[in-house]
Each structure stands twice: as structure tokens, then as C-alpha cells.
Design an enzyme around this catalytic site. Structure first.
Site, PDB file in Angstrom:
ATOM      1  N   ASP A 114       0.803  -1.225   0.000  1.00 16.51           N
ATOM      2  CA  ASP A 114       0.000   0.000   0.000  1.00 16.51           C
ATOM      3  C   ASP A 114       0.835   1.274   0.000  1.00 16.51           C
ATOM      4  OD1 ASP A 114       1.092  -0.166   2.526  1.00 16.51           O
ATOM      5  OD2 ASP A 114      -0.755  -0.856   3.472  1.00 16.51           O
ATOM      6  N   GLU A 136      -0.389  -9.031  -1.384  1.00 12.71           N
ATOM      7  CA  GLU A 136      -0.960  -8.523  -0.119  1.00 12.71           C
ATOM      8  C   GLU A 136      -2.197  -7.652  -0.396  1.00 12.71           C
ATOM      9  OE1 GLU A 136       0.739  -5.452   2.747  1.00 12.71           O
ATOM     10  OE2 GLU A 136       1.544  -7.267   3.654  1.00 12.71           O
ATOM     11  N   GLU A 150      -1.986   4.911   3.514  1.00 12.70           N
ATOM     12  CA  GLU A 150      -1.933   3.549   2.969  1.00 12.70           C
ATOM     13  C   GLU A 150      -3.307   2.937   2.710  1.00 12.70           C
ATOM     14  OE1 GLU A 150      -0.134   4.639   5.549  1.00 12.70           O
ATOM     15  OE2 GLU A 150       1.946   4.480   4.871  1.00 12.70           O
ATOM     16  N   HIS A 226       6.731   4.318  13.327  1.00  8.22           N
ATOM     17  CA  HIS A 226       7.122   5.215  12.230  1.00  8.22           C
ATOM     18  C   HIS A 226       5.945   5.818  11.463  1.00  8.22           C
ATOM     19  CE1 HIS A 226       5.980   2.633   8.822  1.00  8.22           C
ATOM     20  NE2 HIS A 226       6.240   1.639   9.626  1.00  8.22           N
ATOM     21  N   ARG A 228       2.880   7.783   9.694  1.00  4.29           N
ATOM     22  CA  ARG A 228       2.591   9.210   9.524  1.00  4.29           C
ATOM     23  C   ARG A 228       1.522   9.708  10.477  1.00  4.29           C
ATOM     24  NH1 ARG A 228       4.303  11.622   4.256  1.00  4.29           N
ATOM     25  NH2 ARG A 228       5.643   9.975   3.490  1.00  4.29           N
ATOM     26  N   HIS A 259      13.420   4.473  12.662  1.00  4.47           N
ATOM     27  CA  HIS A 259      13.178   4.767  11.235  1.00  4.47           C
ATOM     28  C   HIS A 259      13.926   6.051  10.854  1.00  4.47           C
ATOM     29  CE1 HIS A 259      10.860   5.683   7.574  1.00  4.47           C
ATOM     30  NE2 HIS A 259      10.295   4.481   7.651  1.00  4.47           N
TER      31      HIS A 259
HETATM   32  C1  UD1 Z   1       6.699   4.430   3.653  1.00  2.57           C
HETATM   33  C2  UD1 Z   1       5.295   3.924   3.313  1.00  2.57           C
HETATM   34  C3  UD1 Z   1       4.708   3.177   4.506  1.00  2.57           C
HETATM   35  C4  UD1 Z   1       5.637   2.097   4.998  1.00  2.57           C
HETATM   36  C5  UD1 Z   1       7.009   2.692   5.268  1.00  2.57           C
HETATM   37  C6  UD1 Z   1       7.944   1.584   5.630  1.00  2.57           C
HETATM   38  C7  UD1 Z   1       4.047   5.385   1.789  1.00  2.57           C
HETATM   39  C8  UD1 Z   1       3.061   6.465   1.659  1.00  2.57           C
HETATM   40  N1  UD1 Z   1       4.405   5.040   3.038  1.00  2.57           N
HETATM   41  O1  UD1 Z   1       6.563   5.398   4.668  1.00  2.57           O
HETATM   42  O2  UD1 Z   1       3.482   2.560   4.095  1.00  2.57           O
HETATM   43  O3  UD1 Z   1       5.113   1.579   6.202  1.00  2.57           O
HETATM   44  O4  UD1 Z   1       7.492   3.346   4.087  1.00  2.57           O
HETATM   45  O5  UD1 Z   1       9.037   2.005   6.335  1.00  2.57           O
HETATM   46  O6  UD1 Z   1       4.496   4.862   0.798  1.00  2.57           O
HETATM   47  N2  UD1 Z   1      14.149   8.149   4.752  1.00  2.57           N
HETATM   48  C9  UD1 Z   1      15.532   8.138   4.719  1.00  2.57           C
HETATM   49  N3  UD1 Z   1      16.173   6.998   4.307  1.00  2.57           N
HETATM   50  C10 UD1 Z   1      15.498   5.885   3.952  1.00  2.57           C
HETATM   51  C11 UD1 Z   1      14.085   5.893   4.021  1.00  2.57           C
HETATM   52  C12 UD1 Z   1      13.435   7.044   4.409  1.00  2.57           C
HETATM   53  O7  UD1 Z   1      16.187   9.119   5.033  1.00  2.57           O
HETATM   54  O8  UD1 Z   1      16.118   4.898   3.584  1.00  2.57           O
HETATM   55  C13 UD1 Z   1      13.460   9.402   5.167  1.00  2.57           C
HETATM   56  C14 UD1 Z   1      13.491  10.480   4.072  1.00  2.57           C
HETATM   57  O9  UD1 Z   1      13.617  11.741   4.669  1.00  2.57           O
HETATM   58  C15 UD1 Z   1      12.112  10.342   3.444  1.00  2.57           C
HETATM   59  C16 UD1 Z   1      11.282  10.012   4.667  1.00  2.57           C
HETATM   60  O10 UD1 Z   1      12.093   9.128   5.433  1.00  2.57           O
HETATM   61  O11 UD1 Z   1      11.699  11.511   2.767  1.00  2.57           O
HETATM   62  C17 UD1 Z   1       9.932   9.429   4.410  1.00  2.57           C
HETATM   63  O12 UD1 Z   1       9.973   8.305   3.539  1.00  2.57           O
HETATM   64  P1  UD1 Z   1       8.622   7.846   2.776  1.00  2.57           P
HETATM   65  O13 UD1 Z   1       8.915   6.632   1.984  1.00  2.57           O
HETATM   66  O14 UD1 Z   1       8.018   9.007   2.074  1.00  2.57           O
HETATM   67  O15 UD1 Z   1       7.638   7.491   3.945  1.00  2.57           O
HETATM   68  P2  UD1 Z   1       7.692   6.422   5.102  1.00  2.57           P
HETATM   69  O16 UD1 Z   1       7.181   7.099   6.304  1.00  2.57           O
HETATM   70  O17 UD1 Z   1       9.030   5.769   5.150  1.00  2.57           O
HETATM   71  N1  UDP Z   2      12.533  -4.414   9.836  1.00  6.47           N
HETATM   72  C1  UDP Z   2      13.905  -4.570   9.652  1.00  6.47           C
HETATM   73  N2  UDP Z   2      14.763  -3.775  10.364  1.00  6.47           N
HETATM   74  C2  UDP Z   2      14.306  -2.843  11.248  1.00  6.47           C
HETATM   75  C3  UDP Z   2      12.913  -2.684  11.429  1.00  6.47           C
HETATM   76  C4  UDP Z   2      12.058  -3.485  10.691  1.00  6.47           C
HETATM   77  O1  UDP Z   2      14.343  -5.412   8.871  1.00  6.47           O
HETATM   78  O2  UDP Z   2      15.137  -2.164  11.870  1.00  6.47           O
HETATM   79  C5  UDP Z   2      11.613  -5.239   9.022  1.00  6.47           C
HETATM   80  C6  UDP Z   2      10.555  -6.022   9.773  1.00  6.47           C
HETATM   81  O3  UDP Z   2      11.021  -7.320  10.111  1.00  6.47           O
HETATM   82  C7  UDP Z   2       9.399  -6.065   8.802  1.00  6.47           C
HETATM   83  C8  UDP Z   2       9.549  -4.790   7.989  1.00  6.47           C
HETATM   84  O4  UDP Z   2      10.878  -4.342   8.198  1.00  6.47           O
HETATM   85  O5  UDP Z   2       9.496  -7.148   7.914  1.00  6.47           O
HETATM   86  C9  UDP Z   2       8.559  -3.755   8.430  1.00  6.47           C
HETATM   87  O6  UDP Z   2       8.865  -2.524   7.840  1.00  6.47           O
HETATM   88  P1  UDP Z   2       8.217  -1.178   8.339  1.00  6.47           P
HETATM   89  O7  UDP Z   2       7.841  -1.296   9.773  1.00  6.47           O
HETATM   90  O8  UDP Z   2       9.152  -0.095   7.933  1.00  6.47           O
HETATM   91  O9  UDP Z   2       6.929  -1.025   7.409  1.00  6.47           O
HETATM   92  P2  UDP Z   2       5.433  -1.558   7.528  1.00  6.47           P
HETATM   93  O10 UDP Z   2       5.464  -3.022   7.671  1.00  6.47           O
HETATM   94  O11 UDP Z   2       4.816  -0.866   8.705  1.00  6.47           O
HETATM   95  O12 UDP Z   2       4.814  -1.096   6.252  1.00  6.47           O
END
Ligand code: UD1
Ligand code: UDP
Length: 385
Positions: A114, A136, A150, A226, A228, A259
Site C-alpha cells: 500500500d 498482499e 496507505e 514510524h 505518519r 526509522h
Molecule cells: C513508507 C510507506 C509506509 C511504509 C514505510 C515503511 C508510503 C506512503 N508510506 O513510509 O506505508 O510503512 O514506508 O518504512 O508509501 N528516509 C531516509 N532513508 C530511507 C528511508 C526514508 O532518510 O532509507 C526518510 C526520508 O527523509 C524520506 C522520509 O524518510 O523523505 C519518508 O519516507 P517515505 O517513503 O516518504 O515514507 P515512510 O514514512 O518511510
Molecule cells: N525491519 C527490519 N529492520 C528494522 C525494522 C524493521 O528489517 O530495523 C523489518 C521487519 O522485520 C518487517 C519490515 O521491516 O518485515 C517492516 O517494515 P516497516 O515497519 O518499515 O513497514 P510496515 O510493515 O509498517 O509497512
């Protein structure tokens, strides 16, 4: 005799659409973990030409997983910007993935879950009349703000997809109730359990040195948060609860891989960075994280994936959200929704620490969302088309 449609990439042989060129679109940590088993299964089958497009929605957190699962990336859109907005990400994905579809001419695009990557890759495929397979599918809260954005992303992917891979019966029921033909839905289990079971079998020791020094005489509580919808006040509330828990319980030690989103990283470090019995660490590689889950006494999380994985390890989960799209996990007695209210988090965490009966009631080992064979079921369906 093979024909190619004028409007799109679709090839037809004897009135059957050919699906030999498969593209996987992935962008974030959980998508990579959950798609890896399907990519690996499809790449082993020489009948398919498989390519992977990484949007780069995540950077460091995604690379950890890409390296760990050994996924070869064919297209990297390099989209991540610090503090990216949803509109930037959506428009950039749509604009850039078009060229990938033109270059590779996939007949099927796989998306997972999602995220913005999943929604935009599916939308762009639909606009080019390329078939979409959704891993999924069917998870719902029917509240468009929980989880945000999501819930809306995944509902829109369901409108666009041609093949719906639902992890559970109740996910299938949601899709059927929305008017999707049952013949297009396959119940598969969640692919995250394939990834988990494979990793658990092959991993016995921490790679990350920080984890070797965890106190042996304390119960480890693993935390991740983590989402939003938790930014600001609710995330502060979670931190307040964690502070109170270490203050009131000398026998616990909290480990929180934080995160990388600055909206999470900054407040968490400023509120908890100086706490003696709380260890804040960067995101862990998948196998270290699974091992840490396995060693933990219990888990507090708002993560979707972690809720799904914990039952396979028999670890109780307190869900730091108001609603879950994984009701099977709660119904099976593997997790309890506690929200973000500090008093409620503290109450149930202390109950887990003090009541053996409550702890046992949340430590079921039978996982209701998967058995480790989801990727094989997905591939079987695609083989049969
Ligand atoms: C996204 C997904 C969420 C998922 C999450 C997993 C959407 C809308 N949301 O949210 O469903 O649960 O990923 O973790 O797609 N950033 C870094 N390095 C990284 C990753 C992220 O610095 O490797 C920071 C950046 O500033 C980035 C921010 O995190 O702009 C947000 O990342 P984004 O993918 O937009 O949203 P998530 O909250 O990670
Ligand atoms: N995970 C990981 N390292 C971490 C935290 C989470 O490998 O430090 C894995 C976890 O086992 C799971 C996935 O990341 O499989 C979950 O990701 P996240 O919580 O970012 O996203 P969500 O599942 O909420 O979309």
C-alpha cells in the site's frame, strides 16, 4: 501466430494474453522484504524474463534489504528526497516509471502492499494497459486516515489490479465485498512469512556488533514506530510511555531501531536519547532484526510487517495504533491493540511483564497470516494464466 496490440505492449497468442515479461516495482523496506520471495521464485523459472524496478522511495533502509536478499536491480529511479512529500513522490514515480515500461515492455507488473510506489506503479501500468498483480491484496480498515495514506493507496490498487493475491480469507472477503470477481483472487498467505522462515533458518548470530552487548539479565522489549498518523503528539506519547516503563521496571531494556524519517528520528532521539535503559539504534538489516525479535520478551510496534511476523516467533505484540488491517493477528490472540495513549501502553506492557497468564495468552505460535508458501502459490497462479 503472435500479435502485438497497437495501443500497448500486450502480445496475444491464440487469443491468450502472453505474460512472459514480468516487472517487479519496489520502493520501500517492507515491499522489498515481502516481494523478494516472489522475485526469487520467478527468476528461477527460465520461461519468464524478470526485471526489477526500484523506485528508490527509500534509500539506506531499502539498500539494506536489497543487499540482504541479493536482488539485482535493473532500473533505479533514485527518487528519495529528505522529507519528501507524498505529491512529489507520486508525481515523480508516475513520470519516471513510464520510461521503464517503454524500455522493458512488461506484460505483467507486480506491486506489493500500500505504498506510494505500489499505487503509482499500478496506476502507470493501467494507463499503459499492462496487467497488474497485487501482492498482499485486500487488507482494510475502511478508515482513510488509519493508516494514512496507505488505506487509500491499497484500495486504489485493488481498483487497478488484474490479479489479487490476498494473504488471508478475510482479505479475500473484503475484495469480494468490493465487487472483485472471486476467480481473480488467490489466497496465498503473506509472503513476509516466506522471508521470515527462510531468514530464521539461515541466521543464528547478530551481524551488528551493538546487539552482542545486550544485557543478559534484563527482559528486552523491542520497539518500532514510524507511521505518519503518529507524527507529533502520538509519537511523543509513545516516547513518554517508554520512559515511564524503564523508570518503573528495573528488569527491562528497550531496543528501538529508529526509522530514518527525520519526523521520527529527531523527536525520538531528543526525547529518549539520554535514557540509560533505552538503546536507540539505526534500522537493522533483516536477519539481525528477526534475531532481535526472537530474543525479545515482547514487541511494541505500529509496523504492519512486524505484527505479521511476531506470531511465527511466539512473541506478544502490543499494537501502537488505533486500528489494524490485520484483525486475524488480534483474533488469534497474538497481539493487542493499545493505541498511543501512554497510560494504556504502560498498563498493558506492565501486564505482560507481570502476568504469566496474560503473556501466555498473547504468545501463540501458530501464525494466522502465513505458512511460508505464499510465493509458490503466487507463482503457480501466474504459471496457470
Ligand atoms: C513508507 C510507506 C509506509 C511504509 C514505510 C515503511 C508510503 C506512503 N508510506 O513510509 O506505508 O510503512 O514506508 O518504512 O508509501 N528516509 C531516509 N532513508 C530511507 C528511508 C526514508 O532518510 O532509507 C526518510 C526520508 O527523509 C524520506 C522520509 O524518510 O523523505 C519518508 O519516507 P517515505 O517513503 O516518504 O515514507 P515512510 O514514512 O518511510
Ligand atoms: N525491519 C527490519 N529492520 C528494522 C525494522 C524493521 O528489517 O530495523 C523489518 C521487519 O522485520 C518487517 C519490515 O521491516 O518485515 C517492516 O517494515 P516497516 O515497519 O518499515 O513497514 P510496515 O510493515 O509498517 O509497512
Amino acid at each position: 501466430m503472435e500479435q502485438r496490440s497497437e495501443r500497448n505492449h500486450i502480445r496475444v497468442r491464440k487469443n491468450t494474453i502472453i505474460m512472459e515479461r514480468i516487472l517487479f516495482a519496489i520502493g520501500t523496506r517492507p515491499e522489498i522484504i515481502k516481494t523478494a520471495p516472489v522475485i526469487i521464485a520467478c527468476r528461477k523459472d527460465k520461461r519468464y524474463t524478470v526485471k526489477v524496478c526500484f523506485t528508490g522511495q527509500h534509500k539506506a533502509m531499502a539498500m539494506q534489504m536489497i543487499d540482504e536478499f541479493g536482488i539485482k536491480i535493473d532500473y533505479d529511479l533514485r527518487l528519495m528526497k529528505p522529507q519528501q512529500s507524498l505529491n512529489y513522490l507520486a508525481s515523480a514515480t508516475l513520470a519516471k516509471i513510464n520510461a521503464v515500461y517503454d524500455d522493458f515492455c512488461p506484460e505483467l507488473v507486480f506491486v506489493q502492499g500500500d505504498t506510494t510506489t505500489a499505487f503509482c506503479a499500478a496506476l502507470a501500468a493501467f494507463y499503459k494497459e499492462i496487467k497488474v498483480a497485487h501482492i498482499e491484496a485486500g487488507l482494510r480498515t475502511y478508515d482513510k486516515h488509519h493508516p494514512y495514506p496507505e488505506e487509500v493507496n491499497r484500495q486504489m490498487v485493488s481498483r487497478l489490479a488484474d490479479f489479487h493475491f490476498a494473504p488471508t480469507k478475510s482479505a479475500k472477503s473484503n475484495l469480494v465485498a468490493e465487487g472483485i470477481k472471486p476467480s481473480l483472487i488467490t489466497i496465498t498467505g503473506n509472503t513476509v512469512i516466506d522471508a521470515l522462515l527462510y531468514t530464521k533458518t539461515h541466521k543464528k548470530y547478530f551481524t551488528n556488533k551493538i546487539l552482542e552487548g545486550l544485557p543478559k539479565n534484563k527482559k528486552v522489549i523491542l520497539v518500532t514506530a514510524h507511521r505518519r498518523e503518529s507524527f507529533g503528539g502520538p509519537l511523543k506519547d509513545v516516547c513518554t510511555a517508554l520512559k515511564a516503563l524503564v523508570k518503573n521496571n528495573k528488569d527491562i531494556f528497550i531496543v528501538y531501531p529508529v526509522h530514518l524519517n527525520p519526523k521520527v528520528l529527531k523527536p525520538v532521539h531528543s526525547l529518549l536519547g539520554k535514557e540509560k535503559n533505552i538503546l536507540l539504534i539505526p534500522p537493522l538489516g533483516y536477519s539481525d532484526f528477526i534475531l532481535l525479535m526472537d530474543k525479545a520478551y515482547c514487541i511494541l510496534t505500529d509496523s504492519g510487517g512486524v505484527q505479521e511476523e511476531a506470531p511465527s516467533l511466539g512473541k506478544p505484540v502490543l499494537i501502537l495504533r488505533d486500528k489494524t488491517e490485520r484483525p486475524e493477528v488480534v483474533r488469534a490472540g497474538c497481539a493487542k491493540i493499545v493505541g498511543r495513549n501512554p497510560a494504556r501502553i504502560i498498563k498493558y506492557a506492565q501486564k505482560l511483564l507481570r502476568s504469566k497468564k496474560f503473556y501466555r495468552s498473547l504468545s501463540m505460535k501458530k501464525n494466522p497470516v502465513g505458512d511460508g508458501r505464499a510465493a509458490a502459490r503466487i507463482k503457480k497462479k501466474i504459471d496457470s494464466v
